[in-house]
Structure formats: structure tokens, C-alpha cells
Design a protein around this motif. Structure first.
Motif, PDB file in Angstrom:
ATOM      1  N   ASN A   2      -9.069   7.717  -5.878  1.00 33.19           N
ATOM      2  CA  ASN A   2      -8.202   6.982  -4.952  1.00 33.19           C
ATOM      3  C   ASN A   2      -7.410   7.940  -4.067  1.00 33.19           C
ATOM      4  OD1 ASN A   2      -9.026   4.512  -6.056  1.00 33.19           O
ATOM      5  ND2 ASN A   2      -7.397   4.543  -7.592  1.00 33.19           N
ATOM      6  N   THR A   3      -8.112   8.906  -3.532  1.00 33.78           N
ATOM      7  CA  THR A   3      -7.450   9.965  -2.782  1.00 33.78           C
ATOM      8  C   THR A   3      -8.191  10.301  -1.499  1.00 33.78           C
ATOM      9  OG1 THR A   3      -6.608  10.942  -4.834  1.00 33.78           O
ATOM     10  CG2 THR A   3      -6.597  12.335  -2.883  1.00 33.78           C
TER      11      THR A   3
ATOM     12  N   VAL B 182       0.851  -1.179   0.000  1.00 37.04           N
ATOM     13  CA  VAL B 182       0.000   0.000   0.000  1.00 37.04           C
ATOM     14  C   VAL B 182       0.890   1.233   0.000  1.00 37.04           C
ATOM     15  CG1 VAL B 182      -1.707   1.364   1.253  1.00 37.04           C
ATOM     16  CG2 VAL B 182      -1.925  -1.117   1.154  1.00 37.04           C
ATOM     17  N   GLN B 183       0.765   2.012  -1.044  1.00 37.36           N
ATOM     18  CA  GLN B 183       1.552   3.232  -1.151  1.00 37.36           C
ATOM     19  C   GLN B 183       0.699   4.446  -0.832  1.00 37.36           C
ATOM     20  OE1 GLN B 183       3.075   2.596  -5.229  1.00 37.36           O
ATOM     21  NE2 GLN B 183       5.115   2.555  -4.301  1.00 37.36           N
TER      22      GLN B 183
ATOM     23  N   CYS C 200      -3.747  12.731  -0.195  1.00 39.37           N
ATOM     24  CA  CYS C 200      -3.048  11.471   0.016  1.00 39.37           C
ATOM     25  C   CYS C 200      -3.476  10.527  -1.095  1.00 39.37           C
ATOM     26  CB  CYS C 200      -3.379  10.885   1.386  1.00 39.37           C
ATOM     27  SG  CYS C 200      -2.652   9.260   1.696  1.00 39.37           S
ATOM     28  N   SER C 201      -2.603  10.361  -2.058  1.00 44.04           N
ATOM     29  CA  SER C 201      -2.901   9.487  -3.183  1.00 44.04           C
ATOM     30  C   SER C 201      -2.574   8.048  -2.817  1.00 44.04           C
ATOM     31  CB  SER C 201      -2.099   9.909  -4.413  1.00 44.04           C
ATOM     32  OG  SER C 201      -2.462  11.211  -4.835  1.00 44.04           O
ATOM     33  N   THR C 202      -3.535   7.165  -3.031  1.00 44.15           N
ATOM     34  CA  THR C 202      -3.327   5.766  -2.683  1.00 44.15           C
ATOM     35  C   THR C 202      -4.000   4.882  -3.726  1.00 44.15           C
ATOM     36  OG1 THR C 202      -3.516   4.158  -0.873  1.00 44.15           O
ATOM     37  CG2 THR C 202      -5.322   5.744  -1.122  1.00 44.15           C
ATOM     38  N   SER C 203      -4.424   3.685  -3.325  1.00 47.12           N
ATOM     39  CA  SER C 203      -5.006   2.725  -4.251  1.00 47.12           C
ATOM     40  C   SER C 203      -6.456   2.429  -3.907  1.00 47.12           C
ATOM     41  CB  SER C 203      -4.202   1.428  -4.229  1.00 47.12           C
ATOM     42  OG  SER C 203      -4.296   0.803  -2.955  1.00 47.12           O
ATOM     43  N   GLU C 204      -7.152   1.816  -4.839  1.00 45.32           N
ATOM     44  CA  GLU C 204      -8.525   1.400  -4.607  1.00 45.32           C
ATOM     45  C   GLU C 204      -8.582   0.400  -3.459  1.00 45.32           C
ATOM     46  OE1 GLU C 204     -12.300  -0.594  -7.053  1.00 45.32           O
ATOM     47  OE2 GLU C 204     -10.363  -0.338  -8.018  1.00 45.32           O
TER      48      GLU C 204
ATOM     49  N   ARG D 102     -10.273  -1.170   2.158  1.00 46.60           N
ATOM     50  CA  ARG D 102      -9.895  -2.097   3.209  1.00 46.60           C
ATOM     51  C   ARG D 102      -9.196  -1.462   4.400  1.00 46.60           C
ATOM     52  NH1 ARG D 102      -7.441  -7.444   0.125  1.00 46.60           N
ATOM     53  NH2 ARG D 102      -9.200  -7.775  -1.315  1.00 46.60           N
ATOM     54  N   TYR D 103      -8.774  -0.227   4.278  1.00 44.47           N
ATOM     55  CA  TYR D 103      -7.981   0.405   5.324  1.00 44.47           C
ATOM     56  C   TYR D 103      -8.619   1.661   5.869  1.00 44.47           C
ATOM     57  CZ  TYR D 103      -4.072  -2.601   3.966  1.00 44.47           C
ATOM     58  OH  TYR D 103      -3.253  -3.683   3.705  1.00 44.47           O
ATOM     59  N   GLY D 104      -8.501   1.794   7.173  1.00 46.33           N
ATOM     60  CA  GLY D 104      -8.801   3.068   7.765  1.00 46.33           C
ATOM     61  C   GLY D 104      -7.659   3.994   7.391  1.00 46.33           C
ATOM     62  N   LEU D 105      -7.969   5.236   7.129  1.00 49.30           N
ATOM     63  CA  LEU D 105      -6.954   6.185   6.697  1.00 49.30           C
ATOM     64  C   LEU D 105      -6.965   7.402   7.603  1.00 49.30           C
ATOM     65  CD1 LEU D 105      -7.719   5.871   2.911  1.00 49.30           C
ATOM     66  CD2 LEU D 105      -5.600   5.135   4.003  1.00 49.30           C
ATOM     67  N   GLY D 106      -5.790   7.913   7.868  1.00 52.40           N
ATOM     68  CA  GLY D 106      -5.716   9.049   8.762  1.00 52.40           C
ATOM     69  C   GLY D 106      -4.594   9.997   8.420  1.00 52.40           C
ATOM     70  N   TRP D 107      -4.731  11.189   8.953  1.00 52.73           N
ATOM     71  CA  TRP D 107      -3.693  12.194   8.854  1.00 52.73           C
ATOM     72  C   TRP D 107      -3.077  12.404  10.227  1.00 52.73           C
ATOM     73  CZ3 TRP D 107      -1.739  14.180   4.479  1.00 52.73           C
ATOM     74  CH2 TRP D 107      -2.500  14.079   3.315  1.00 52.73           C
ATOM     75  N   PHE D 108      -1.771  12.345  10.262  1.00 57.32           N
ATOM     76  CA  PHE D 108      -1.008  12.610  11.467  1.00 57.32           C
ATOM     77  C   PHE D 108      -0.095  13.792  11.190  1.00 57.32           C
ATOM     78  CE2 PHE D 108      -2.418   8.340  11.856  1.00 57.32           C
ATOM     79  CZ  PHE D 108      -2.416   7.997  13.200  1.00 57.32           C
TER      80      PHE D 108
END
Length: 128
Positions: A77-78, A2-3, A22-26, A31-37
Motif C-alpha cells: 500500500n505504498t 484517505v490518509q 507514501c504510505s496509504t491504503s488499498e 481508486r485514486y491517481g497518486l502523485g508527488w508534488f
């Protein structure tokens, strides 16, 4: 696997706005919780905002409530962090992170030690 690639940081004046991406993947968005730190000079990394993997529920650190908004665009995907009414104390390197099947609330508790993937960060500097 996961990038996560952050962008959008920069120098702004107090009271200004900035939007981080935050550019990532489908796969990550589904499948992932995403956060900003964020990590300010001389301080520990702390959570700013997070969004659940499944229902889109969000969490915000108290100091940014009403000013920051986390959102995601599945088509692009962002994950975004819209930052308004910026203050000098918001100055930090902002990181995107992902945790498998994790809710926003759980991410707020697990902090950085519970994250599976990290981006390299983007610097936000707020001048007074």
C-alpha cells in the motif's frame, strides 16, 4: 478517508539518491491517481510525477525525467518516488497527493487544486 503519509526525506549531497515513500491504503491505490508534488522555498507547489489510478501510466515533469521514477507496491500500500542524480534545485518539501479516478496526465494538468487528499510532506535537502 484517505490518509497519505510521506517518509524518506533527508539531507543528501548533489548527485546522490533518495527514495520517498507514501504510505496509504488499498482503497487509495485502486481508486485514486497518486502523485508527488514539491514546493521549494518561495515558490509555488508543482507536480513532480504521477501515476494513474487504473493502468499505472506515469507522468514526469521535464526537469526530473530520467532521474526520478514513480512506482507503487500494492502489497505494501505504498507509492514510491526514487530520486537519482539529485541536484540542489530539487530541494523542496515533497508531498504525496491523491485524486479520485484520475489519470497521471490529468493530474499533471489539474495540479494541486484538483487533488482530493494531501500528505503533510517530507523535506528533501540537496547540498552542493
Amino acid at each position: 478517508q484517505v490518509q497519505l503519509v510521506e517518509s524518506g526525506g533527508g539531507l543528501v549531497q548533489a548527485g546522490g539518491s533518495l527514495r520517498l515513500s507514501c504510505s496509504t491504503s488499498e482503497r487509495a491505490l485502486s481508486r485514486y491517481g497518486l502523485g508527488w508534488f514539491r514546493q521549494a522555498p518561495g515558490k509555488e507547489r508543482e507536480i513532480v510525477a504521477s501515476i494513474s489510478w487504473n493502468d499505472g501510466n506515469t507522468y514526469y515533469e521535464d526537469s526530473v525525467k530520467g532521474r526520478f521514477t514513480i512506482s507503487r507496491d500494492n502489497a505494501k500500500n505504498t507509492v514510491y518516488l526514487q530520486m537519482n542524480s539529485l541536484k540542489p534545485e530539487d530541494t523542496a518539501v515533497y508531498y504525496c497527493a491523491a485524486s479520485l479516478f484520475t489519470t497521471a496526465q490529468a493530474m499533471s494538468i489539474a495540479k494541486f487544486s484538483g487533488m482530493d487528499y494531501w500528505g503533510k510532506g517530507t523535506l528533501v535537502t540537496v547540498s552542493s
